[in-house]
Design a protein around this motif. Structure first.
Motif, short mmCIF file in Angstrom:
data_model
loop_
_atom_site.label_atom_id
_atom_site.label_comp_id
_atom_site.label_asym_id
_atom_site.label_seq_id
_atom_site.Cartn_x
_atom_site.Cartn_y
_atom_site.Cartn_z
N UNK A 43 -14.86 -78.08 59.55
CA UNK A 43 -15.54 -78.66 58.38
C UNK A 43 -16.37 -77.62 57.63
N UNK A 44 -16.39 -77.74 56.32
CA UNK A 44 -17.14 -76.80 55.50
C UNK A 44 -18.63 -76.98 55.73
N UNK A 45 -19.32 -75.82 55.87
CA UNK A 45 -20.76 -75.83 56.15
C UNK A 45 -21.41 -74.69 55.38
N UNK A 46 -21.73 -74.96 54.14
CA UNK A 46 -22.39 -73.97 53.31
C UNK A 46 -21.48 -72.81 52.98
N UNK A 47 -22.04 -71.60 53.12
CA UNK A 47 -21.29 -70.40 52.79
C UNK A 47 -20.49 -69.86 53.97
N UNK A 48 -20.61 -70.47 55.13
CA UNK A 48 -19.88 -69.99 56.31
C UNK A 48 -18.39 -70.22 56.12
N UNK A 49 -17.57 -69.29 56.58
CA UNK A 49 -16.11 -69.48 56.41
C UNK A 49 -15.63 -70.68 57.21
N UNK A 50 -14.80 -71.48 56.59
CA UNK A 50 -14.27 -72.69 57.25
C UNK A 50 -12.87 -72.48 57.81
N UNK A 51 -12.24 -71.36 57.52
CA UNK A 51 -10.89 -71.06 58.02
C UNK A 51 -10.89 -69.65 58.57
N UNK A 52 -10.39 -69.50 59.78
CA UNK A 52 -10.29 -68.19 60.40
C UNK A 52 -8.96 -68.06 61.12
N UNK A 53 -8.55 -66.81 61.30
CA UNK A 53 -7.32 -66.52 62.02
C UNK A 53 -7.64 -65.82 63.33
N UNK A 54 -6.95 -66.22 64.39
CA UNK A 54 -7.14 -65.64 65.71
C UNK A 54 -5.79 -65.22 66.27
N UNK A 55 -5.81 -64.21 67.11
CA UNK A 55 -4.60 -63.78 67.78
C UNK A 55 -4.23 -64.74 68.90
#
Length: 456
Positions: A43-55
């Motif tokens: 979920x979107x929370x301010x300026x924090x990134x809401x989508x990330x990629x992991x190996x």
């Protein structure tokens, strides 16, 4: 004159989902799985990134779980993609997350440009609004048993391939062993093959190796063992025989490990307070096997016609003894793919064929249904009636559906199975037909009157 502005229908539909639907899972995350990387949306929370990629390495998966915990995520939804979901599923489940394994049909993306980022956001949104249902997965101890049992099936299939290679090599050498022995892999067949590989070519010496229970005469067996022993075919026979014995040893090792894991499963019933019911009918199942399945499942499944040790082990490994995740027996039958899948459009039924599912339990229930062909019980009469009414394939599916409902009731309620006799089933079936005829006659203004028997 001031004009009154009214929104058009299209503008009225442009309402954000946040205003239209309440969030069912506000702390939900969605994962789009891949072979090299996983994309995660929170979920979107301010300026924090809401989508990330992991190996996909173990450290990357642990970092993924740490990031979800930092974002106060409690529930994660992911698509069942091959076997890529298994490591992440197990790590997240061990960390305490509620993990939903979702069928790909439920998360079809909207029209537009497709990307991994869009997919994970779409999964997260659907899960946040409670629109995704989790696929069934038994408890972890039963998943362990399931892995061993499935791998054992693969070993048995590989052993069968080597049996076919041996039969083909013998046929190419014109050694007609299949005409005098019912099982080439039996004691007599393997003894003859081993002697051939050691250099024995005398048909009388080879025929003397058969067991005394073989019905064919020694003279006929000797004639069948006269062949053209070419080097290339002997090489194939030797290689296939060695691989056959290797698979035999691995299957034995798998059986030992499987028995050890089965012993570690929790008991569902205390045999001291609820002893094993007496055996019903003539079955070739050992008492030790019946007792083991009864302790782990809580009910005696072998009392049901057509149910043997293979059915009990498949039930134990594929679903386990707890079926509370299925609301009713109808949900259970639908998960097995044994009920009609009605497709209706415009009030017209387009199709009612059962869904194509890959489920080992539904396959074994169909196999159990075919064993009722000559059973002089109520289930046997039901199978024969369905086969005559619907056809062979549909009759097997209908009987497997009935067996699935019986299985659900036994496991959920823990009651003993009461076998229905053939005469009782025929009487109830005749009563139902008579009731239906009376109802039909009453609908058109007639009454059915039973004719009195005329005495001579």
């Amino acid at each position: 004159m001031q004009k009154k502005f009214t929104k058009s229908k299209k503008e009225k539909k442009r309402v954000s989902l946040n205003q239209a639907w309440p969030l069912i899972n506000p702390h939900a995350a969605g994962v789009d799985l891949g072979a090299r990387e996983h994309w995660v949306a929170v979920p979107e929370n301010g300026d924090a990134p809401s989508v990330r990629s992991f190996g996909t390495f173990t450290r990357d998966l642990e970092a993924l779980a740490d990031w979800l915990q930092q974002g106060q995520v409690t529930s994660v939804a992911m698509e069942a993609t091959g076997v890529y979901w298994i490591p992440l599923f197990q790590i997240l489940e061990r960390r305490g997350f509620q993990v939903l394994l979702v069928n790909a049909r439920q998360i079809k993306n909207v029209s537009g440009r497709k990307s991994d980022i869009a997919d994970c956001r779409w999964i997260q949104r659907l899960h946040a609004y409670g629109l995704l249902g989790a696929s069934f997965r038994p408890a972890d101890p039963y998943c362990v048993v399931r892995s061993y049992l499935r791998y054992r099936d693969e070993l048995v299939a590989a052993r069968s391939v080597q049996t076919q290679h041996m039969q083909k090599a013998l046929q190419q050498m014109n050694v007609q062993l299949t005409q005098v022995l019912s099982d080439v892999n039996g004691v007599s067949g393997l003894a003859i093959i081993e002697a051939i590989l050691q250099g024995q070519r005398d048909p009388l010496e080879l025929a003397a190796l058969v067991d005394r229970r073989v019905k064919a005469s020694l003279a006929k067996i000797a004639r069948a063992l006269v062949g053209d022993y070419r080097a290339e075919h002997l090489f194939v026979l030797k290689t296939a025989c060695e691989l056959y014995h290797a698979y035999e040893a691995k299957i034995a090792d798998c059986d030992q490990e499987l028995a050890r894991q089965l012993a570690q499963l929790p008991d569902r019933v205390d045999v001291s307070t609820r002893p094993l019911p007496a055996k019903v009918g003539q079955t070739h199942i050992s008492e030790q096997m019946r007792l083991g399945l009864y302790r782990k499942l809580g009910v005696d499944l072998t009392a049901v016609e057509g149910f043997g040790p293979l059915v009990g082990l498949t039930v134990l490994s594929e679903v386990g003894p707890d079926l509370t995740k299925f609301k009713t027996e109808k949900h259970f039958a639908s998960w097995l793919g044994l009920c009609p899948d009605n497709r209706i459009s415009g009030g017209r039924v387009l199709s009612c064929r059962t869904r194509r599912v890959v489920n080992r339990l539904s396959d074994i229930l169909r196999l159990a249904a075919t064993t009722l062909e000559r059973s002089q019980t109520g289930l046997g009469a039901y199978y024969r009636r369905m086969k005559a009414k619907l056809g062979a394939a549909e009759g097997v599916t209908a009987t497997a559906h009935k067996l699935a409902r019986l299985l659900y009731r036994l496991l959920k309620h823990g009651e003993a199975y009461v076998r229905q006799g053939l005469a009782d089933y025929e009487k109830k079936h005749a009563d139902r037909k008579l009731k239906a005829l009376k109802k039909t006659a009453a609908s058109i203004g007639f009454d059915l009157v039973q004719r009195q028997a005329v005495t001579p």
